[in-house]
Design a protein around this motif. Structure first.
Motif, PDB file in Angstrom:
ATOM      1  N   PRO A  97      18.418  11.619  32.698  1.00  0.00           N
ATOM      2  CA  PRO A  97      17.846  10.521  31.907  1.00  0.00           C
ATOM      3  C   PRO A  97      16.548  10.927  31.220  1.00  0.00           C
ATOM      4  N   LYS A  98      16.306  10.318  30.063  1.00  0.00           N
ATOM      5  CA  LYS A  98      15.019  10.498  29.392  1.00  0.00           C
ATOM      6  C   LYS A  98      13.975   9.704  30.156  1.00  0.00           C
ATOM      7  N   VAL A  99      12.772  10.220  30.209  1.00  0.00           N
ATOM      8  CA  VAL A  99      11.692   9.554  30.939  1.00  0.00           C
ATOM      9  C   VAL A  99      11.446   8.153  30.379  1.00  0.00           C
ATOM     10  N   SER A 100      11.547   8.012  29.067  1.00  0.00           N
ATOM     11  CA  SER A 100      11.269   6.717  28.439  1.00  0.00           C
ATOM     12  C   SER A 100      12.329   5.663  28.739  1.00  0.00           C
ATOM     13  N   ASN A 110       7.882  19.172  29.670  1.00  0.00           N
ATOM     14  CA  ASN A 110       7.343  18.561  28.451  1.00  0.00           C
ATOM     15  C   ASN A 110       8.230  18.776  27.234  1.00  0.00           C
ATOM     16  N   ASN A 111       8.938  19.879  27.192  1.00  0.00           N
ATOM     17  CA  ASN A 111       9.707  20.184  25.990  1.00  0.00           C
ATOM     18  C   ASN A 111      10.966  19.318  25.846  1.00  0.00           C
ATOM     19  N   LYS A 112      11.492  18.776  26.936  1.00  0.00           N
ATOM     20  CA  LYS A 112      12.726  17.998  26.853  1.00  0.00           C
ATOM     21  C   LYS A 112      12.513  16.511  27.098  1.00  0.00           C
ATOM     22  N   GLY A 113      11.554  16.153  27.936  1.00  0.00           N
ATOM     23  CA  GLY A 113      11.310  14.747  28.240  1.00  0.00           C
ATOM     24  C   GLY A 113      12.378  14.131  29.124  1.00  0.00           C
ATOM     25  N   ARG A 114      13.108  14.960  29.838  1.00  0.00           N
ATOM     26  CA  ARG A 114      14.147  14.478  30.751  1.00  0.00           C
ATOM     27  C   ARG A 114      13.804  14.904  32.173  1.00  0.00           C
TER      28      ARG A 114
END
Length: 159
Positions: free
Chosen positions: A55-58, A109-113
């Motif tokens: 999952p994406k962090v957001s 940081n580069n993927k945000g997952r």
């Protein structure tokens, strides 16, 4: 009064500000939220991080809510709309912070997952290898998460 005059007057008058330092040194005590809700949310986040679809962090807060809503009979059709709960999203952020601090997940940081660590895999595998109600519910939540991901993928293909 200018800045320099202010400090000169303070020095001459001998004014003091007393601060109770005991209130600043409170240990991090566990409250009801930490004792009952955060462990379950942490396990759900670990399940998601372990899945093939990271999952994406957001999106984690909403995914946790929607997974709970679709997998738990008490939330199905409820007026609470837990998938959109601001309180659940705040608790999910706390859970993710705890998991990251405990080295159970990483957030590159580069993927945000989310990325689960070997220690995180051990924790979630231990929870899933038991034969109890928690294991059953976690399996249902994992299935709900996979179904949400598949549904979103199909929606994207239709657009």
């Amino acid at each position: 009064m200018n800045f320099d005059t202010f400090f000169e007057n303070i020095a001459q008058s001998g004014a003091e500000i007393r601060v109770d330092s005991s209130s600043y040194n409170k240990p991090n005590l566990l409250n009801n939220e930490a004792l009952f809700q955060l462990p379950l949310i942490c396990l759900i986040v670990l399940l998601m991080a372990k899945d093939k679809r990271k999952p994406k962090v957001s999106e984690i807060g909403q995914l946790v809510g929607e997974s709970l809503e679709t997998s738990m009979p008490g939330f199905k059709g409820s007026a609470q709309h837990i998938g959109w709960s601001a309180n659940l999203r705040v608790r999910t952020v706390k859970a993710v912070s705890f998991l990251e601090y405990s080295n159970l997940i990483e957030i590159p940081n580069n993927k945000g997952r989310l990325k689960i660590t070997p220690l995180g895999k051990k924790v979630v595998d231990k929870a899933l290898n038991q034969e109890d109600i928690l294991t059953y519910n976690l399996a249902e939540i994992a299935k709900a998460y996979r179904n949400l991901c598949v549904s979103k993928q199909l929606d994207m293909e239709l657009e």
